[in-house]
Design a protein around this motif. Structure first.
Motif, PDB file in Angstrom:
ATOM      1  N   GLN A 147       0.805  -1.222  -0.078  1.00 47.71           N
ATOM      2  CA  GLN A 147       0.155  -0.039  -0.102  1.00 47.71           C
ATOM      3  C   GLN A 147       0.740   1.241   0.244  1.00 47.71           C
ATOM      4  N   PHE A 148       1.924   1.122   0.536  1.00 38.67           N
ATOM      5  CA  PHE A 148       2.524   2.588   0.791  1.00 38.67           C
ATOM      6  C   PHE A 148       3.338   3.048  -0.335  1.00 38.67           C
ATOM      7  N   PRO A 149       3.993   2.318  -1.355  1.00 31.64           N
ATOM      8  CA  PRO A 149       4.652   2.743  -2.188  1.00 31.64           C
ATOM      9  C   PRO A 149       3.730   3.028  -3.306  1.00 31.64           C
ATOM     10  N   LEU A 150       2.468   2.180  -3.457  1.00 28.66           N
ATOM     11  CA  LEU A 150       1.446   2.530  -4.237  1.00 28.66           C
ATOM     12  C   LEU A 150       0.754   3.767  -4.034  1.00 28.66           C
ATOM     13  N   ILE A 151       0.322   4.005  -2.865  1.00 34.79           N
ATOM     14  CA  ILE A 151      -0.245   5.196  -2.516  1.00 34.79           C
ATOM     15  C   ILE A 151       0.721   6.575  -3.076  1.00 34.79           C
ATOM     16  N   ARG A 152       1.917   6.197  -2.505  1.00 36.70           N
ATOM     17  CA  ARG A 152       3.137   7.498  -2.809  1.00 36.70           C
ATOM     18  C   ARG A 152       2.989   7.704  -4.261  1.00 36.70           C
ATOM     19  N   LEU A 153       2.959   6.805  -5.124  1.00 37.12           N
ATOM     20  CA  LEU A 153       2.847   6.936  -6.655  1.00 37.12           C
ATOM     21  C   LEU A 153       1.633   7.640  -6.902  1.00 37.12           C
ATOM     22  N   SER A 154       0.400   7.271  -6.336  1.00 31.39           N
ATOM     23  CA  SER A 154      -0.723   7.926  -6.982  1.00 31.39           C
ATOM     24  C   SER A 154      -0.789   9.533  -6.409  1.00 31.39           C
TER      25      SER A 154
ATOM     26  N   TYR B 164      -0.584  12.381  -8.940  1.00 28.50           N
ATOM     27  CA  TYR B 164      -1.741  12.537  -9.929  1.00 28.50           C
ATOM     28  C   TYR B 164      -2.679  13.058  -9.122  1.00 28.50           C
ATOM     29  N   VAL B 165      -2.940  12.768  -7.826  1.00 27.30           N
ATOM     30  CA  VAL B 165      -4.285  13.388  -6.975  1.00 27.30           C
ATOM     31  C   VAL B 165      -3.758  13.803  -5.686  1.00 27.30           C
ATOM     32  N   THR B 166      -4.546  14.433  -4.865  1.00 28.09           N
ATOM     33  CA  THR B 166      -4.390  15.031  -3.578  1.00 28.09           C
ATOM     34  C   THR B 166      -4.334  13.999  -2.523  1.00 28.09           C
ATOM     35  N   ALA B 167      -3.870  14.047  -1.246  1.00 26.27           N
ATOM     36  CA  ALA B 167      -3.900  13.081  -0.237  1.00 26.27           C
ATOM     37  C   ALA B 167      -5.521  13.164   0.148  1.00 26.27           C
ATOM     38  N   PRO B 168      -6.321  14.279   0.189  1.00 23.05           N
ATOM     39  CA  PRO B 168      -7.484  13.959   0.601  1.00 23.05           C
ATOM     40  C   PRO B 168      -8.467  13.317  -0.199  1.00 23.05           C
ATOM     41  N   LEU B 169      -8.225  13.485  -1.635  1.00 19.65           N
ATOM     42  CA  LEU B 169      -8.890  12.900  -2.665  1.00 19.65           C
ATOM     43  C   LEU B 169      -8.614  11.347  -2.843  1.00 19.65           C
ATOM     44  N   ALA B 170      -7.397  11.055  -2.495  1.00 18.97           N
ATOM     45  CA  ALA B 170      -6.689   9.524  -2.474  1.00 18.97           C
ATOM     46  C   ALA B 170      -7.380   8.815  -1.692  1.00 18.97           C
TER      47      ALA B 170
ATOM     48  N   PRO C  89      14.862  11.161   2.406  1.00 22.97           N
ATOM     49  CA  PRO C  89      14.694  12.460   3.207  1.00 22.97           C
ATOM     50  C   PRO C  89      13.341  12.600   4.137  1.00 22.97           C
ATOM     51  N   MET C  90      13.605  12.987   5.501  1.00 22.68           N
ATOM     52  CA  MET C  90      12.657  12.770   6.786  1.00 22.68           C
ATOM     53  C   MET C  90      11.528  13.686   6.200  1.00 22.68           C
ATOM     54  N   GLY C  91      11.581  14.563   5.449  1.00 23.97           N
ATOM     55  CA  GLY C  91      10.417  15.430   5.210  1.00 23.97           C
ATOM     56  C   GLY C  91      10.416  16.421   6.347  1.00 23.97           C
ATOM     57  N   SER C  92       9.022  16.715   6.515  1.00 17.68           N
ATOM     58  CA  SER C  92       8.505  17.709   7.492  1.00 17.68           C
ATOM     59  C   SER C  92       8.205  16.976   8.788  1.00 17.68           C
ATOM     60  N   MET C  93       8.408  17.526   9.853  1.00 13.60           N
ATOM     61  CA  MET C  93       8.184  17.076  11.239  1.00 13.60           C
ATOM     62  C   MET C  93       6.697  16.899  11.427  1.00 13.60           C
ATOM     63  N   VAL C  94       5.780  17.614  10.433  1.00 11.91           N
ATOM     64  CA  VAL C  94       4.365  17.205  10.557  1.00 11.91           C
ATOM     65  C   VAL C  94       4.088  15.976  10.069  1.00 11.91           C
ATOM     66  N   GLY C  95       4.805  15.666   8.836  1.00  9.46           N
ATOM     67  CA  GLY C  95       4.721  14.201   8.291  1.00  9.46           C
ATOM     68  C   GLY C  95       4.973  13.160   9.287  1.00  9.46           C
ATOM     69  N   PHE C  96       6.275  13.230   9.838  1.00  7.15           N
ATOM     70  CA  PHE C  96       6.757  12.361  10.988  1.00  7.15           C
ATOM     71  C   PHE C  96       5.657  12.130  11.957  1.00  7.15           C
TER      72      PHE C  96
ATOM     73  N   PHE D  67      -2.532   9.186   4.778  1.00  8.17           N
ATOM     74  CA  PHE D  67      -2.034   9.694   3.095  1.00  8.17           C
ATOM     75  C   PHE D  67      -1.666  11.286   3.276  1.00  8.17           C
ATOM     76  N   GLU D  68      -1.944  11.880   4.346  1.00  6.57           N
ATOM     77  CA  GLU D  68      -0.979  13.234   4.524  1.00  6.57           C
ATOM     78  C   GLU D  68       0.269  12.985   4.805  1.00  6.57           C
ATOM     79  N   SER D  69       0.857  11.921   5.701  1.00  7.90           N
ATOM     80  CA  SER D  69       2.192  11.716   5.982  1.00  7.90           C
ATOM     81  C   SER D  69       2.775  11.084   4.797  1.00  7.90           C
ATOM     82  N   LEU D  70       2.173  10.271   3.664  1.00  6.39           N
ATOM     83  CA  LEU D  70       2.699   9.815   2.735  1.00  6.39           C
ATOM     84  C   LEU D  70       3.141  11.213   1.656  1.00  6.39           C
ATOM     85  N   SER D  71       2.351  12.097   1.634  1.00  4.43           N
ATOM     86  CA  SER D  71       2.443  13.245   0.836  1.00  4.43           C
ATOM     87  C   SER D  71       3.775  13.953   1.184  1.00  4.43           C
ATOM     88  N   ARG D  72       4.350  13.863   2.448  1.00  5.90           N
ATOM     89  CA  ARG D  72       5.310  14.635   3.038  1.00  5.90           C
ATOM     90  C   ARG D  72       6.458  13.931   3.097  1.00  5.90           C
ATOM     91  N   ILE D  73       6.637  12.480   3.327  1.00  6.78           N
ATOM     92  CA  ILE D  73       7.856  11.850   3.792  1.00  6.78           C
ATOM     93  C   ILE D  73       7.818  10.478   2.832  1.00  6.78           C
TER      94      ILE D  73
END
Length: 289
Positions: free
Chosen positions: A23-30, A33-39, A145-152, A85-91
């Motif tokens: 699920q994790f790599p596939l969602i990150r790929l998606s 193309y789409v935003t995290a809330p829509l996904a 990359p760790m990305g944002s602390m919010v994502g973590f 989904f919001e964390s996957l969009s960040r890190i």
């Protein structure tokens, strides 16, 4: 008979873990193309569709049930999906999968407090060893990359929502089948997900993107539908703690699957952390048998 049921439950839980890890790599790929809330909305909608098709083809009845437990399950699922989904969009998805193994800690705490499944001292030691393995793999620069602390922070919170949801579902399994629980959970999750998407990005964010939809369709079938159905079946025939033990190995599979899509450099720290996780989970599962 008890040992046979334990082995079957552990095997089903392991199979569900393998499917969840895709699920994790596939969602990150998606999310390209789409935003995290829509996904998250697509994920819930596709799961509803698969539940209806599964009930039609496989025979088990899936029905809409109005109950406090399933309403709570749907709300908790929506919260968990938003955080995930919001964390996957960040890190990096590997980081999300690894930090998400805090689910193991949450599940063991719930098993002890709510289900009175008291762990032994050696089991607690193995939990600590698994956590050390998770942090060894998580806090290294080679994974990404760790990305944002919010994502973590979101990555650390989403497993808590899912662990509480599964505790609610555990008691419901005595009355309803896995397909009915999945159907109602996603049905009740859709409203808060749509409200969040509109509040977050407006109505214009609810758009169609064929590439993202195709990836999310595949991810939903493998992880959310098939993987979750197997996990619920495992919880129905074994204890809550045992069913969740196999899920501690999920970060290993997430790293393996992510390696095909995202660069991962193998380091001594990565190998050591992975070994700790696998050893701890296998030893704890053997003790539970």
């Amino acid at each position: 008979m008890h040992e046979k049921r334990f082995r079957k439950g552990a095997l089903l839980s392991l199979l569900s873990t393998l499917l969840f890890a895709t699920q994790f790599p596939l969602i990150r790929l998606s999310l390209d193309y789409v935003t995290a809330p829509l996904a998250a909305i697509y994920e819930a909608g596709f799961t509803l569709l698969f539940c209806l098709v599964g009930a039609r083809l496989l025979g088990p009845r899936a029905r809409v049930v109005m109950s406090g437990g399933l309403l709570a399950s749907g709300l908790l699922n929506a919260i968990g999906l938003i955080f995930l989904f919001e964390s996957l969009s960040r890190i990096h998805p590997g980081i999300v999968g690894l930090v998400g193994r805090l689910y193991f800690v949450y599940a063991m705490m719930i098993a002890y407090v709510y289900f009175q499944e008291r762990p032994s001292k050696l089991e607690l030691l193995l939990v600590v060893a698994a956590l050390i393995g998770v942090f060894l793999v998580s806090f290294q620069g080679t994974v990404g990359p760790m990305g944002s602390m919010v994502g973590f922070l979101l990555a650390a919170l989403y497993p808590a929502a899912f662990a509480i949801q599964n505790a609610v579902v555990k008691s419901t399994l005595e009355r309803e089948g896995p397909l009915t629980i999945l159907l109602n959970t996603k049905l009740y999750a859709l409203t808060p997900l749509v409200l969040y998407a509109i509040a977050r990005e407006g109505v214009s964010s609810l758009r169609y993107a064929p590439e993202g939809v195709a990836i999310l369709l595949c991810s939903t079938f493998l992880a959310t539908f098939l993987g979750l159905a197997l996990f619920y079946r495992a919880m129905a025939i074994t204890t809550f703690g045992t069913a969740n033990l196999m899920k501690a190995a999920e970060p290993v599979f997430v790293l393996l699957f992510s390696a095909f899509l995202f660069p991962i450099q193998v380091s001594p720290q990565l190998v050591c952390g992975t070994t700790l996780i696998v050893f701890s989970v296998c030893a704890a599962a053997f003790m539970r048998s």
